[in-house]
Design an enzyme around this catalytic site. Structure first.
Site, PDB file in Angstrom:
ATOM      1  N   GLU A 333     -14.340 -52.496  20.219  1.00 16.21           N
ATOM      2  CA  GLU A 333     -13.120 -53.097  20.785  1.00 16.21           C
ATOM      3  C   GLU A 333     -13.326 -53.481  22.241  1.00 16.21           C
ATOM      4  O   GLU A 333     -12.854 -54.525  22.687  1.00 16.21           O
ATOM      5  CB  GLU A 333     -11.924 -52.147  20.625  1.00 16.21           C
ATOM      6  CG  GLU A 333     -11.649 -51.682  19.196  1.00 16.21           C
ATOM      7  CD  GLU A 333     -11.667 -52.792  18.147  1.00 16.21           C
ATOM      8  OE1 GLU A 333     -11.416 -53.964  18.486  1.00 16.21           O
ATOM      9  OE2 GLU A 333     -11.947 -52.493  16.970  1.00 16.21           O
ATOM     10  N   TYR A 418     -18.820 -60.317  10.557  1.00 18.42           N
ATOM     11  CA  TYR A 418     -19.272 -59.147  11.318  1.00 18.42           C
ATOM     12  C   TYR A 418     -20.792 -58.973  11.225  1.00 18.42           C
ATOM     13  O   TYR A 418     -21.508 -59.059  12.211  1.00 18.42           O
ATOM     14  CB  TYR A 418     -18.615 -57.876  10.782  1.00 18.42           C
ATOM     15  CG  TYR A 418     -17.150 -57.715  11.118  1.00 18.42           C
ATOM     16  CD1 TYR A 418     -16.742 -56.846  12.120  1.00 18.42           C
ATOM     17  CD2 TYR A 418     -16.169 -58.419  10.429  1.00 18.42           C
ATOM     18  CE1 TYR A 418     -15.401 -56.678  12.428  1.00 18.42           C
ATOM     19  CE2 TYR A 418     -14.822 -58.258  10.726  1.00 18.42           C
ATOM     20  CZ  TYR A 418     -14.446 -57.393  11.731  1.00 18.42           C
ATOM     21  OH  TYR A 418     -13.122 -57.231  12.032  1.00 18.42           O
TER      22      TYR A 418
HETATM   23  N1  BES Z   1     -10.235 -57.607  15.419  1.00 16.19           N
HETATM   24  C1  BES Z   1     -10.505 -56.538  14.541  1.00 16.19           C
HETATM   25  C2  BES Z   1      -9.276 -55.991  13.876  1.00 16.19           C
HETATM   26  C3  BES Z   1      -8.723 -56.883  12.788  1.00 16.19           C
HETATM   27  C4  BES Z   1      -9.422 -57.042  11.625  1.00 16.19           C
HETATM   28  C5  BES Z   1      -7.510 -57.505  12.938  1.00 16.19           C
HETATM   29  C6  BES Z   1      -8.898 -57.846  10.620  1.00 16.19           C
HETATM   30  C7  BES Z   1      -6.992 -58.320  11.947  1.00 16.19           C
HETATM   31  C8  BES Z   1      -7.693 -58.494  10.785  1.00 16.19           C
HETATM   32  C9  BES Z   1     -11.185 -55.384  15.261  1.00 16.19           C
HETATM   33  O1  BES Z   1     -11.945 -55.737  16.353  1.00 16.19           O
HETATM   34  C10 BES Z   1     -12.132 -54.749  14.270  1.00 16.19           C
HETATM   35  O2  BES Z   1     -13.038 -55.392  13.846  1.00 16.19           O
HETATM   36  N2  BES Z   1     -11.878 -53.492  13.925  1.00 16.19           N
HETATM   37  C11 BES Z   1     -12.666 -52.769  12.978  1.00 16.19           C
HETATM   38  C12 BES Z   1     -13.600 -51.813  13.665  1.00 16.19           C
HETATM   39  C13 BES Z   1     -14.990 -52.275  13.895  1.00 16.19           C
HETATM   40  C14 BES Z   1     -15.825 -51.147  14.448  1.00 16.19           C
HETATM   41  C15 BES Z   1     -15.660 -52.912  12.717  1.00 16.19           C
HETATM   42  C16 BES Z   1     -11.736 -51.922  12.139  1.00 16.19           C
HETATM   43  O3  BES Z   1     -10.538 -51.871  12.453  1.00 16.19           O
HETATM   44  O4  BES Z   1     -12.182 -51.333  11.175  1.00 16.19           O
HETATM   45 ZN    ZN Z   2     -13.715 -56.779  15.948  1.00 14.82          ZN
END
Ligand code: BES
Ligand code: ZN
Length: 640
Positions: A333, A418
């Protein structure tokens, strides 16, 4: 209420008496059954906004938070910028689940003048888009005030009552990404528009309001009124608000953590490395450009691990493991403060520019803070997960720059942006060398700072910078394969971890009866080693082996959510009753979709568990976020 007929942009509209009529003889006649032409989406297929003609430049929010009725009520003033060469006769905003009361032009002397407006019909095939708010813009009008309130069902807000929080006081938080800001503010809900804002928020006494902005309080205000300013321009999906009984604890000179009082101590320890993390981020890719970086620890119903709201990431409490073992999420984050918040994907098609860069950046922070071994283990697990997803996803879904026209943008959040995104950058790094690649990334964040860009902007920039010097090491065809083709190129750099070979060997030997659990040296295992161990036990365990594992390691009692989750999946597979009891309490408490959705899916897929899953869901539902509800209902094949 009298209804006036009026015409905006060639389509007939109805509006309340306050808006000024704009009669036109060519308007379709509603009485004869003619319908206004549907409003098309703008340049971003997930927004009705016509930001190629007129764009929000600054926003002023003024909201009362009514935790009992579960509504935000107030107004927003939008300062508009007209785009040169475009004749903007109307402003089209995104709304969903909002009640619009009034739309006025704000004159130079702050007097209000009614504007013609209407809420267009939504597209029944794309309900996620909501309804366009169409406002007629007289020449020269550049400030528009919209009076509105939200509705209790707003998808982008979760309201908890006092029985659902630690403090016993009610709680509210928003989740705007990808297109839910429109459920709590009428705005141009596209990452292609950036604006600054200020806000005034009134809450009941004793509660604190915080936003992804400057001005977050460290103490409750006597009158319950809080003001915020955001001098750095942000896209709408980063709009964020939360209200609750919160306390603040400083971690470093520009970092700290907010949490409900009884969780603050544990959170402050868990994230005690926050200031160092910011330093590492800056050392890697340049200045942190947002002044402060704080964390807000939410109740366990928060549907994500984390959300990179600017200056104030929203974080699930489930990563508080007691031993700082799940802090890669914080690194992630935080990294968004560069990749995503500073340089932003222009539309959800380009999501990999946010999430792929961030996943790469996250791994570099982890490497710096915790070493290569931990980075390699976490990277290997992510890669294994990506490989599994590649088996499931269609070719179209495997592309980094993925066409999303007509689709819900939520569908784009797979492992592709990702982990394939990260592998692409790792491959580029391997080709040009780390030093050149880091210098390139630092320049990239600086060059596009506070801009929204698409995949092709990135490629063009890459071409004139990094490739101008190292062009012979990378071909255009290779780049295009990474960005526009499904699957993974053959020469992808695959993460590997020697530590996992050792874990795999022990597991094999135990399953073969060659060694006892006591012979496995688990004392120093990291979470990743536990995860690798448990992942390899899928579909092979007997009930006796489950009991043996539990007796040796107390996995049912694990305080580490990543370990517990995999254990609960094994418990469902084997119908291991002590694990299933823990599963129930887990699901009733935790709404983090990454865990709840697959757990419901697994349980519902058994020949004995579906009714039990539905029964648990009905009990848990009041605590779940709208997103968690929707996903769980899909998993269970039920209708809310
Ligand atoms: N931006 C995302 C959160 C998100 C994901 C918002 C999908 C809306 C839709 C955040 O940065 C994220 O990727 N969070 C991941 C954690 C990360 C370590 C892969 C999560 O929440 O699992
Ligand atoms: Zn993210």
């Amino acid at each position: 209420m009298t209804l006036n007929r009026l015409l905006i942009g060639g389509a007939l509209a109805l509006c309340a008496a306050a808006c000024s009529p704009a009669p036109d003889a060519t308007a379709p006649d509603v009485a004869r059954g003619e319908r206004p032409a549907p409003i098309p989406t703008g340049p971003d297929p997930h927004s009705y906004a016509n930001h190629d003609a007129v764009a929000i430049d600054h926003m002023t929010l003024d909201l009362d938070v009514d935790l009992r009725r579960r509504v935000l009520d107030g107004f927003v003033v939008l300062d508009l910028e007209r785009i040169e060469g475009a004749a903007a006769e109307r402003l089209v905003l995104d709304t969903r689940q909002l009640e619009i009361r009034d739309v006025n032009r704000v004159l130079d002397d702050d007097a209000l003048e009614p504007l013609s407006w209407r809420l267009g019909e939504g597209d029944p095939d794309q309900p996620w888009l909501g309804r366009p708010l169409v406002v007629a813009l007289p020449g020269g009008a550049d400030r528009v005030r919209i009076d509105y309130s939200t509705t209790p069902e707003a998808y982008g807000l979760q309201w908890l009552d006092g029985r659902q929080t630690l403090s016993g006081r009610p709680f509210l938080f928003s989740q705007s990404q990808p297109i839910f800001a429109r459920t709590w503010v009428p705005l141009q809900d596209t990452p292609g528009v950036r604006y600054t804002f200020d806000a005034t928020v009134r809450v009941p006494r004793g509660l604190i309001a915080v936003m992804g902005a400057g001005g977050n309080p460290t103490e409750p205000a006597a009158d319950g009124t809080y003001t915020f300013t955001m001098p750095q321009p942000i896209p709408s999906y980063l709009m964020a608000i939360a209200v609750g009984e919160l306390e603040f604890r400083e971690i470093g000179p520009r970092s700290g953590v907010y949490a409900e009082p009884s969780r603050l101590e544990a959170a402050a320890y868990e994230f005690g490395e926050l200031e160092e993390m910011i330093d590492v981020g800056e050392a890697l890719y340049g200045d942190y450009r947002w002044d402060r970086y704080d964390l807000l620890i939410l109740p366990p119903s928060f549907p994500f691990g984390g959300m990179e709201n600017p200056r104030l990431s929203f974080i699930t409490p489930t990563v508080i493991a007691g031993d700082r073992s799940l802090t890669a999420l914080i690194a992630h984050e935080l990294a968004h403060s560069w990749s995503g918040n500073l340089v932003t994907n222009a539309a959800w098609r380009d999501l990999w520019l946010n999430e792929g860069f961030t996943t790469y950046f996250e791994s570099r922070i982890v490497e710096n803070l915790y070493g290569t071994r931990r980075k390699d283990m976490e990277g290997t697990l992510d890669f294994e997960n990506l490989k599994a997803q590649l088996e499931e996803l269609s070719d179209a879904e495997q592309v980094l720059a993925r066409d999303l026209v007509g689709q819900d943008p939520e569908a784009s959040f797979t492992g592709i942006p990702y982990d394939k995104g990260r592998l692409f950058l790792q491959w580029l790094e391997a080709r040009v060398g780390r030093e050149a690649f880091d210098a390139f990334l630092t320049d990239y964040f600086d060059h596009f700072a506070f801009e929204s860009i698409d995949t092709e902007d990135f490629l063009a920039y890459l071409d004139t910078t990094l490739l101008a010097e190292h062009g012979e090491r990378v071909t255009k065809a290779e780049l295009e394969e990474w960005i526009y083709a499904p699957g993974l190129p053959d020469d992808a750099v695959i993460p590997q971890s020697d530590a996992f070979e050792i874990v795999n060997d022990y597991r094999r030997q135990w399953l073969a009866g060659e060694i006892e659990l006591a012979d496995i040296p688990t004392a120093d295992w990291t979470v990743s080693e536990w995860r690798r161990f448990l992942l390899g036990l899928g579909d092979v365990l007997t009930l006796e082996q489950m009991a043996e594992l539990d007796a040796a390691y107390d996995l049912t009692g694990s305080g580490n959510v990543e370990i517990l989750y995999l254990w609960l999946v094994r418990a469902i597979e084997t119908r291991y009753e002590p694990g299933l009891e823990r599963l129930e309490s887990f699901l009733v408490d935790v709404g983090r979709n990454k865990f709840t959705r697959p757990l419901y899916e697994e349980l519902a897929a058994t020949d004995w568990g579906r009714d039990r899953a539905i029964e648990i869901y009905q009990r848990a539902r009041p605590r779940y976020h709208p997103m968690t509800r929707a996903a769980a209902e899909r998993a269970l094949g039920i209708d809310g």
